[in-house]
Design a protein around this motif. Structure first.
Motif, PDB file in Angstrom:
ATOM      1  N   ARG A   1       1.238  -0.816   0.375  1.00 26.04           N
ATOM      2  CA  ARG A   1       0.045   0.199   0.357  1.00 26.04           C
ATOM      3  C   ARG A   1       0.766   1.309   0.065  1.00 26.04           C
ATOM      4  N   SER A   2       0.812   2.174  -1.096  1.00 26.62           N
ATOM      5  CA  SER A   2       1.230   3.088  -1.055  1.00 26.62           C
ATOM      6  C   SER A   2       1.017   4.496  -0.054  1.00 26.62           C
ATOM      7  N   SER A   3       1.997   4.674   0.539  1.00 31.27           N
ATOM      8  CA  SER A   3       1.957   5.971   1.666  1.00 31.27           C
ATOM      9  C   SER A   3       1.379   7.075   1.303  1.00 31.27           C
ATOM     10  N   ARG A   4       0.470   7.779   1.539  1.00 30.36           N
ATOM     11  CA  ARG A   4      -0.768   8.540   1.172  1.00 30.36           C
ATOM     12  C   ARG A   4      -1.129   9.383   2.451  1.00 30.36           C
ATOM     13  N   GLN A   5      -1.454  11.178   2.117  1.00 30.87           N
ATOM     14  CA  GLN A   5      -2.755  11.967   3.223  1.00 30.87           C
ATOM     15  C   GLN A   5      -4.259  11.299   2.598  1.00 30.87           C
ATOM     16  N   VAL A   6      -4.299  11.188   3.905  1.00 27.66           N
ATOM     17  CA  VAL A   6      -6.115  10.540   3.267  1.00 27.66           C
ATOM     18  C   VAL A   6      -6.837  11.453   4.422  1.00 27.66           C
ATOM     19  N   LEU A   7      -8.379  11.078   4.359  1.00 31.72           N
ATOM     20  CA  LEU A   7      -9.222  12.278   5.585  1.00 31.72           C
ATOM     21  C   LEU A   7      -9.636  11.165   6.553  1.00 31.72           C
TER      22      LEU A   7
END
Length: 792
Positions: A570-576
């Motif tokens: 799973r790629s690292s990213r900003q989420v809500l």
């Protein structure tokens, strides 16, 4: 006596008995606020209005006739005796007066008056029982009067008031202390002494009598006066009431007393409960360094001049409910070891509570501060309630510490600066601020649900969680943190640090895993964020669903969003945060949070669907793009496409396209995926060329020469060349390093549209054509992904 028509009687009550006396009353108790404001005393009237009323349900006359006035649960008491109940007044309909006695021993007169005789309204008290009750029309008004007299009154008739003196009779006489002859007064005072009881109810005490009383109860000159069970209820002090340094043992009462001159209780000590309920202080009142060991009751008291409670000690409960402070009120340095109740009080001038200590709950609900109020350096160990309080002037809470500060529904009309203060919890729910205000708080939790900042707010918060649900921002507003600790300039000009203890800060950080001073925003639901800027705050647990105009929200500084659970794939990213419970609800992915630590049980069951989640990402992506945060905007575009891919409303064809788009490039946001896909393409093309596209090393053409004799006997040789069909080498000879190098060179050339000039088998030709189409597309995805991360 104040009087007032409570209301006209119901129609059924007009059928009163015309003869006989009423033998019983069926009554019900109903609480009511004081209704004394704005009323004037009729001539000869005495006493005050009650704060409650006892309403009749049913009255039965001796002749059997019945009238009813109210319908509620009733209590039956005989009318021939006093009505005893824990209320401070009674209202009824009678043809003659009835006296009611409360649990505090106060008596109240309840009278009937016919509406046919308005001219009798100003008649003296003695004339009221003579009012006729005409048999033709018994409709009337309910009058409620309190005389506060339950003792044998002095026989002296006063010319000034037209009635008898209210002073209590001295035992063995029919006169009060004020009207005793000199020899009688001397004899009475000789019977009294230090530590003895004194009964001066209703007595008028002038300066001379005050001096003699003080001397009588003083053991030796220069010593402290000592009183036991002193009763000054309804007493009138025409001059200074000098009780400086006095010691009061037993129950002490100044209820309903009137102090026309100074009230001097400086350094006095009350060892038991003391009652100042309804007392009127007309001049300067001093309770400096006074010690109240028992309950101190100042309910309904009126301070018409400056009142000074500086450094006073309230060891028992202190009640100032509904008290009125007309001039400045000083409680500087006072100590409240038990409950302090100032609910519904009114401070018309400045109120000073600086350095005041409240060891338990303090109640300022409904209080009105007309001018400035100061609580600087105040210590509220537990809850401080300011429900429905009105701050018309400035309110200084700098360097104040709270267990919990509750300002729900409070109104701040001129406040420009609140804090810095320290509290476990600061509640500003439904509070209103009319001017631009700066709020500095170091707290574990700040609740601003439905708060109105009409002219904007600059909120600086360290630690804790901030709830901004349904907040109204009327102008540009901001929520930020302070890297440095709050400082406040002291009166001496020295900056003083305002900071909570390390243990307290650690408890604030623990629920949300905070690592620094940034506050955690938990909710923006129902809030129009057009005018709001968030700077250096923690948004990892924030709920955005329900907020309005999210595309105009200003997000600045180091403001982290949550991340997905760590995974190799799973790629690292900003989420809500809303994506966490949504993913957890899918039951196909682990590691996602079902709810925030601060969520009530209802919020944990209220999940945002895929379509709504996509709209949230779309709006916030626009906000980040406007803020030039391209990397964050790219992450939110990724989240938007993820929500679309899983949305039930998305068609299968579109879902398939999105799946491929996600697989090969992470929706155009992951250059690594595009390069990986390109690498896979090159490897696949190379393998296909080696296996079935690249012919063997044999001749690629065949030449045939023929000689012809032309005119003139000249001979001409003609060579005809034909392409040889591409022949693949035997399977055992295809997978060689030489062929692999040649195939990889052809594959790379195909990606950049270069022709290697190599003869290929039919399968190889189609393979190269596919590589020439897919290769540039993957290269473009990779370039766009890199551009999205570095674009200015």
């Amino acid at each position: 006596m104040n009087s007032r028509a409570i209301g006209s009687a119901p129609a059924a009550s007009r059928r009163l008995a015309t003869s006989g006396r009423i033998s019983s009353i069926s009554a019900t108790l109903r609480a009511r606020r004081p209704f004394v404001d704005g009323l004037s005393n009729p001539p000869g009237a005495r006493g005050r209005l009650s704060t409650h009323d006892l309403l009749l349900k049913e009255s039965t006359a001796a002749d059997g006739q019945t009238t009813s006035t109210c319908s509620s649960p009733s209590i039956h008491v005989p009318v021939t005796s006093d009505i005893k109940h824990d209320t401070s007044g009674a209202c009824a309909q009678f043809r003659s007066p009835v006296r009611a006695t409360t649990s505090l021993g106060r008596k109240h007169e309840v009278l009937w008056r016919s509406r046919r005789e308005p001219e009798a309204e100003s008649a003296p008290v003695g004339a009221w029982p003579k009012w006729p009750c005409n048999s033709g029309d018994h409709s009337g008004y309910l009058w409620c009067m309190s005389s506060d007299i339950d003792w044998q009154r002095c026989r002296i008739e006063l010319a000034t008031t037209g009635g008898r003196c209210t002073g209590v009779q001295v035992p063995g006489t029919d006169l009060c202390l004020a009207h005793l002859r000199p020899d009688g007064l001397d004899a009475r005072l000789k019977q009294l002494g230090p530590g003895m009881a004194l009964d001066a109810r209703g007595t008028t005490i002038d300066s001379t009598l005050m001096e003699r009383i003080r001397a009588t109860f003083t053991p030796v000159p220069e010593a402290r006066p000592k009183f036991s069970n002193a009763n000054f209820r309804s007493t009138k002090f025409t001059r200074t009431a000098d009780f400086q340094g006095a010691t009061f043992t037993g129950r002490t009462s100044f209820a309903n007393a009137t102090l026309a001159g100074n009230g001097n209780f400086h350094d006095a000590t009350f060892t038991a409960e003391v009652d100042f309920d309804g007392t009127t202080f007309n001049d300067h009142t001093e309770f400096r360094r006074t010690k109240f060991h028992g309950e101190a009751d100042f309910r309904n008291a009126k301070f018409n001049n400056e009142s000074d409670f500086s450094d006073a000690s309230f060891i028992g409960q202190a009640y100032f409910r509904r008290a009125t402070f007309t001039e400045r009120a000083l409680f500087h340095g006072a100590t409240f070891a038990d409950t302090a109740d100032f609910a519904d009080s009114t401070f018309i001038k400045d109120a000073l509570f600086g350095r005041t200590k409240f060891a338990t709950n303090s109640h300022f609900s409904g209080v009105t501060f007309t001018e400035d109020v100061t609580f600087h350096c105040g210590n509220f160990a537990e809850r401080a309630y300011f429900y429905d309080a009105t701050f018309s002037g400035d309110a200084r809470f700098n360097r104040a510490t709270f267990g919990e500060a509750v300002f729900d529904r409070s109104k701040f009309e001129k406040l420009e600066w609140l804090g810095p203060l320290i509290a476990n919890h600061v509640s500003l729910q439904q509070a209103s601020f009319n001017k631009l205000v700066v709020i500095e708080v170091e707290s574990g939790k700040i609740s601003c649900t439905r708060t109105r900042f009409s002219d904007g707010v600059e909120m600086r918060v360290r630690y804790g969680q901030v709830d901004l649900s349904q907040v109204f921002f009327g102008s540009a507003s901001s929520l930020s943190t302070s890297v440095t600790r709050f400082r406040k300039i002291t009166s001496g000009g020295t900056p003083e640090i305002v900071r909570a203890s390390d243990d307290l800060i650690s408890s604030w950080r623990q629920p949300f895993g905070s690592v620094d001073h940034r506050p955690v925003v938990t909710s923006l639901r129902g809030t129009d964020v057009t005018e709001l800027a968030l700077t250096d705050v923690d948004l990892r647990w924030c709920r955005f669903a329900g907020a309005h105009h999210l595309d105009k929200l200003h997000i600045e500084g180091d403001t982290p969003f949550p991340r997905p659970p760590r995974s190799r794939w799973r790629s690292s990213r900003q989420v809500l945060f809303e994506e966490h419970p949504w993913r957890a609800d899918l039951k196909r992915q682990v590691g996602w949070h079902a709810g925030a630590p601060s969520d009530p049980s209802a919020d944990r069951n209220e999940h945002v669907g895929a379509e709504r989640l996509a709209a949230l990402y779309r709006s916030l992506r626009k906000a980040l793009e406007d803020g030039k945060n391209e990397a964050g905007a790219g992450d939110f575009y990724y989240g938007e496409q993820e929500a679309r891919r899983h949305a039930p409303s998305t068609s299968r064809a579109e879902r398939s396209i999105l799946w491929v788009y996600w697989l090969i490039s992470g929706y155009g946001q992951r250059a690594s995926r595009a390069f990986a896909a390109l690498t896979v393409l090159l490897v696949a093309v190379t393998a296909l060329l080696i296996g079935c596209g690249l012919p063997g090393s044999g001749p690629t053409s065949q030449s045939v020469a023929s000689t012809k004799v032309g005119a003139g006997g000249l001979s001409e040789t003609v060579t005809t060349t034909t392409d040889s069909p591409a022949v693949l080498p035997p399977s055992g000879e295809r997978w060689t390093w030489s062929r692999a190098g040649n195939a990889s060179r052809i594959a790379l050339g195909a990606v950049v549209f270069r022709d290697a000039g190599q003869k290929l088998a039919t399968a190889g030709t189609w393979t190269v054509m596919a590589a020439r189409f897919l290769g540039p597309v993957l290269l473009a995805f990779a370039v766009l992904a890199i551009r999205a991360r570095v674009k200015r």
